[in-house]
Motif scaffolding. Structure first.
Motif, PDB file in Angstrom:
ATOM      1  N   SER A  77      11.415  -2.461   4.188  1.00  0.00           N
ATOM      2  CA  SER A  77      12.697  -1.796   3.955  1.00  0.00           C
ATOM      3  C   SER A  77      12.807  -1.271   2.529  1.00  0.00           C
ATOM      4  O   SER A  77      13.545  -0.310   2.275  1.00  0.00           O
ATOM      5  N   GLN A  78      12.069  -1.873   1.577  1.00  0.00           N
ATOM      6  CA  GLN A  78      12.098  -1.399   0.193  1.00  0.00           C
ATOM      7  C   GLN A  78      11.351  -0.078   0.031  1.00  0.00           C
ATOM      8  O   GLN A  78      11.491   0.590  -0.998  1.00  0.00           O
ATOM      9  N   LEU A  79      10.554   0.315   1.020  1.00  0.00           N
ATOM     10  CA  LEU A  79       9.705   1.505   0.927  1.00  0.00           C
ATOM     11  C   LEU A  79      10.166   2.640   1.827  1.00  0.00           C
ATOM     12  O   LEU A  79       9.768   3.790   1.640  1.00  0.00           O
ATOM     13  N   GLU A  80      11.001   2.317   2.778  1.00  0.00           N
ATOM     14  CA  GLU A  80      11.371   3.261   3.821  1.00  0.00           C
ATOM     15  C   GLU A  80      12.031   4.517   3.247  1.00  0.00           C
ATOM     16  O   GLU A  80      12.957   4.446   2.440  1.00  0.00           O
ATOM     17  N   ALA A 121       0.293  -0.076   0.129  1.00  0.00           N
ATOM     18  CA  ALA A 121       0.028   1.303   0.539  1.00  0.00           C
ATOM     19  C   ALA A 121       0.104   1.434   2.055  1.00  0.00           C
ATOM     20  O   ALA A 121       0.721   2.376   2.591  1.00  0.00           O
ATOM     21  N   TYR A 122      -0.502   0.498   2.763  1.00  0.00           N
ATOM     22  CA  TYR A 122      -0.448   0.532   4.227  1.00  0.00           C
ATOM     23  C   TYR A 122       0.986   0.332   4.722  1.00  0.00           C
ATOM     24  O   TYR A 122       1.453   1.049   5.621  1.00  0.00           O
ATOM     25  N   GLU A 123       1.691  -0.636   4.114  1.00  0.00           N
ATOM     26  CA  GLU A 123       3.070  -0.887   4.529  1.00  0.00           C
ATOM     27  C   GLU A 123       3.953   0.326   4.258  1.00  0.00           C
ATOM     28  O   GLU A 123       4.908   0.593   4.994  1.00  0.00           O
ATOM     29  N   SER A 124       3.653   1.084   3.197  1.00  0.00           N
ATOM     30  CA  SER A 124       4.409   2.302   2.909  1.00  0.00           C
ATOM     31  C   SER A 124       4.248   3.315   4.033  1.00  0.00           C
ATOM     32  O   SER A 124       5.218   3.952   4.474  1.00  0.00           O
ATOM     33  N   ILE A 125       3.018   3.471   4.509  1.00  0.00           N
ATOM     34  CA  ILE A 125       2.769   4.379   5.629  1.00  0.00           C
ATOM     35  C   ILE A 125       3.547   3.922   6.857  1.00  0.00           C
ATOM     36  O   ILE A 125       4.230   4.714   7.519  1.00  0.00           O
ATOM     37  N   MET A 126       3.458   2.646   7.172  1.00  0.00           N
ATOM     38  CA  MET A 126       4.091   2.128   8.382  1.00  0.00           C
ATOM     39  C   MET A 126       5.611   2.086   8.255  1.00  0.00           C
ATOM     40  O   MET A 126       6.323   2.074   9.269  1.00  0.00           O
ATOM     41  N   ALA A 127       6.127   2.065   7.012  1.00  0.00           N
ATOM     42  CA  ALA A 127       7.576   2.068   6.803  1.00  0.00           C
ATOM     43  C   ALA A 127       8.168   3.463   6.920  1.00  0.00           C
ATOM     44  O   ALA A 127       9.391   3.626   6.930  1.00  0.00           O
ATOM     45  N   PRO A 133      -8.157   2.297  13.830  1.00  0.00           N
ATOM     46  CA  PRO A 133      -7.063   2.148  14.790  1.00  0.00           C
ATOM     47  C   PRO A 133      -6.313   3.472  14.933  1.00  0.00           C
ATOM     48  O   PRO A 133      -6.354   4.320  14.032  1.00  0.00           O
ATOM     49  N   PRO A 134      -5.642   3.683  16.042  1.00  0.00           N
ATOM     50  CA  PRO A 134      -4.881   4.937  16.214  1.00  0.00           C
ATOM     51  C   PRO A 134      -3.840   5.088  15.100  1.00  0.00           C
ATOM     52  O   PRO A 134      -3.076   4.156  14.838  1.00  0.00           O
ATOM     53  N   PRO A 135      -3.790   6.258  14.436  1.00  0.00           N
ATOM     54  CA  PRO A 135      -2.830   6.450  13.346  1.00  0.00           C
ATOM     55  C   PRO A 135      -1.447   6.811  13.889  1.00  0.00           C
ATOM     56  O   PRO A 135      -1.308   7.159  15.068  1.00  0.00           O
TER      57      PRO A 135
END
Length: 620
Positions: A195-198, A215-221, A351-353
């Motif tokens: 939530s801090q990156l969304e 970095a990964y969590e930023s993409i997924m957020a 993995p599927p992006p």
């Protein structure tokens, strides 16, 4: 575990820090320390309101262990076979609480208690060489009540590598004068959830495992834009061997990489010349690079097409492997260049992006932020000239996350104490000047885990302070070959360091000894296994009745998972190869010793690690 119970005014052992290293140190002090009188029992003090250390207080959403449960667990308290190979951080914190309760050490733990200072008393009596001043603290670490003084015979410092954030000064961001449009910034210790990156444009500074996670969590957020600031490069490798496609077949072995190195002739029965030359590391890196090229098309890392280290430092002999690899597919996107022919033969399966095909731009560290809040960069090192996003695109983030690590603060230590493990001349654990104070859990393995290392360090410290073994004199051949200018100099090769400690302690199993007491099966598992801590409880001063059962079940299951071909390529072939090297070195040495007096030659060097040498335990 409470801050309500009164603290004793004297203790046989004071443990400072309630992470894994502190808990295992307390357990050994209670179980194997000297007998104590009432009111002098070993105690552990922890400034936070719960135990768990970094795993409890500096974790974040979706974080997992990057070391496997098989290697991370303590020797005599294991995860069940059904548990994931890489548990979540909350799960590991629960494991630590279960460990404390299982061995009955919880009553010795005092939380919300901070050590303010540690010094040598002016007039030590009855072996109480250390005076600690403590304070009860509230959840914000503010002192409550009056200071408390405790005298201790032994002090074990286990405050850990990850306490005080290392915050670089970046003009315009966090120094005066600050840019009027400077982005918000936080250190990774304050990062907790997606939530801090969304919805933000995020610049992450630091390409260690935390930086890659964020970095990964930023993409997924669903961040609008993601940049990753890299200084000199990193070495990416997934924590599990999986997702390789070779000749039309997909390899999904689910093998944690930290348990693949075998013991025989790689860690044990290694000739002193081979050990000091680090020949095994160099050969291993040479082979792994070529295998990676065949499987993924690049030698910079496993399927790593950007952010690489200079070629001469691409290897686990030099750096910590970055085992958080989920962000790599988004970093690779502009640089991926595997030929169709090579891909037909072998490639790595991502993995599927997400549907919007996001990417992460590699940039250098910024030298400053201008008046508009835009990052101004220094050029990257020459070996990364292809990464030009910093030249061609504007980097004006909403949020900067400093994944720049931590540093240690020793201001609370009084005069005469070593200022950290760097000033400890015995395996980075203690100083020969005073064996009653030690630093446990402060070395970091390139591939491996700190908790089992801390367990072995505690064993060494107890035996030394009890004068049951001599001070080790064999050379230190386990340090990673860090650059002299690197901020971090405490890296070690996990298996080499564990093997060295086991020889110092007297718990390194001899092959004949294992066969004689336990039979062929345990001997086989030991030879094919990695440096699991349970192996060093089969013999020696801390021999455990549980060890055999763990070796014959859990560790054997780990070896079985490699399969027949895996054990041939990762076990039999390396053993045979290194056996030839070590036997050759042994024969050369013996021939040299025989010929030296006959032909007036100098004797071969003899100040190196002895093959299979074992410390002799004195009676208590």
């Amino acid at each position: 575990m409470s801050a309500d119970r009164s603290l004793p005014r004297k203790t046989s052992t004071l443990v400072i820090g309630g992470g894994p290293a502190g808990l295992v140190s307390l357990k050994y002090a209670v179980e194997f320390g000297e007998r104590w009188s009432e009111g002098e029992e070993p105690i552990l003090v922890e400034m936070e309101r719960e135990i768990g250390g970094t795993f409890r207080w500096r974790g974040y959403e979706n974080a997992e262990l990057v070391s496997s449960k098989q290697l991370t667990c303590f020797s005599d308290f294991r995860y069940p076979l059904s548990a994931p190979d890489h548990p979540s951080l909350p799960n590991f914190v629960q494991y630590l609480n279960d460990y404390a309760n299982h061995f009955g050490i919880s009553p010795h733990i005092h939380t919300s208690t901070k050590v303010v200072s540690l010094k040598y008393p002016e007039d030590p009596k009855d072996g109480y060489k250390h005076l600690a001043v403590l304070h009860r603290v509230d959840p914000d670490r503010r002192p409550i009540g009056e200071p408390i003084e405790i005298l201790a015979k032994r002090v074990i410092i286990t405050t850990g590598l990850h306490v005080t954030p290392n915050i670089p000064s970046i003009p315009g961001l966090n120094t005066e004068p600050k840019s009027p449009n400077a982005p918000e910034w936080i250190h990774s210790s304050s990062y907790k959830s997606r939530s801090q990156l969304e919805g933000k444009e995020v610049l992450i500074l630091g390409a260690g495992e935390t930086g890659m996670d964020v970095a990964y969590e930023s993409i997924m957020a669903g961040s609008k834009k993601v940049w990753l600031g890299v200084r000199n490069g990193f070495l990416s490798f997934p924590k599990v061997l999986n997702n390789f496609r070779v000749l039309g077949f997909t390899f999904n072995g689910n093998l944690p990489i930290d348990g693949l190195i075998t013991n025989l002739f790689e860690d044990t029965y290694v000739h002193k010349w081979v050990a000091q030359s680090h020949l095994r590391w160099f050969i291993s890196d040479l082979v792994i690079k070529r295998v990676l090229w065949v499987l993924t098309g690049t030698m910079a890392g496993c399927n790593q097409w950007a952010g690489e280290l200079p070629p001469e430092r691409q290897g686990r002999a030099y750096v910590f492997l970055n085992k958080s690899a989920k962000a790599m597919q988004f970093i690779n996107r502009p640089f991926y260049n595997l030929s169709p022919l090579h891909k037909l033969f072998a490639h790595y399966i991502d993995p599927p992006p997400p549907a919007n095909q996001p990417s992460i731009d590699i940039v250098p560290f910024p030298k400053e932020f201008d008046q508009d809040g835009q990052a101004i960069f220094n050029p990257p090192p020459n070996h990364r000239e292809k990464e030009t996003a910093w030249k061609t695109k504007t980097c004006k983030p909403d949020l900067v996350v400093l994944c720049t690590g931590y540093k240690q603060n020793w201001e609370w230590l009084g005069e005469g104490y070593p200022r950290g493990p760097e000033e400890c001349d015995i395996r980075g654990v203690c100083s020969a000047k005073d064996l009653s104070v030690g630093f446990v859990g402060f070395v970091r393995p390139g591939v491996g885990a700190i908790p089992p290392i801390a367990e072995m360090q505690t064993q060494l410290l107890l035996l030394l302070s009890q004068k049951r073994i001599p001070i080790p004199t064999s050379p230190e051949t386990y340090h990673l070959l860090h650059s002299p200018t690197s901020r971090i100099q405490y890296g070690v090769d996990h298996s080499t360091y564990m093997s060295t400690l086991s020889k110092d302690i007297g718990s390194s199993p001899g092959l004949f000894e294992l066969w004689w007491e336990y039979g062929w099966f345990v001997l086989f598992v030991y030879c094919f296994g990695a440096a699991f801590p349970t192996f060093y409880r089969l013999t020696g001063p801390f021999k455990s009745e549980k060890a055999r059962g763990i070796v014959e079940t859990e560790i054997w299951e780990t070896i079985q998972r490699r399969g027949l071909l895996g054990n041939i390529f990762m076990g039999v072939i390396p053993m045979a190869f290194y056996a030839v090297i070590n036997v050759t070195a042994y024969l050369i040495e013996k021939t040299w010793l025989f010929a030296a007096p006959l032909f007036g030659l100098p004797l071969p060097p003899d100040n190196l690690m002895q093959v299979g040498s074992t410390a002799k335990i004195k009676s208590s």
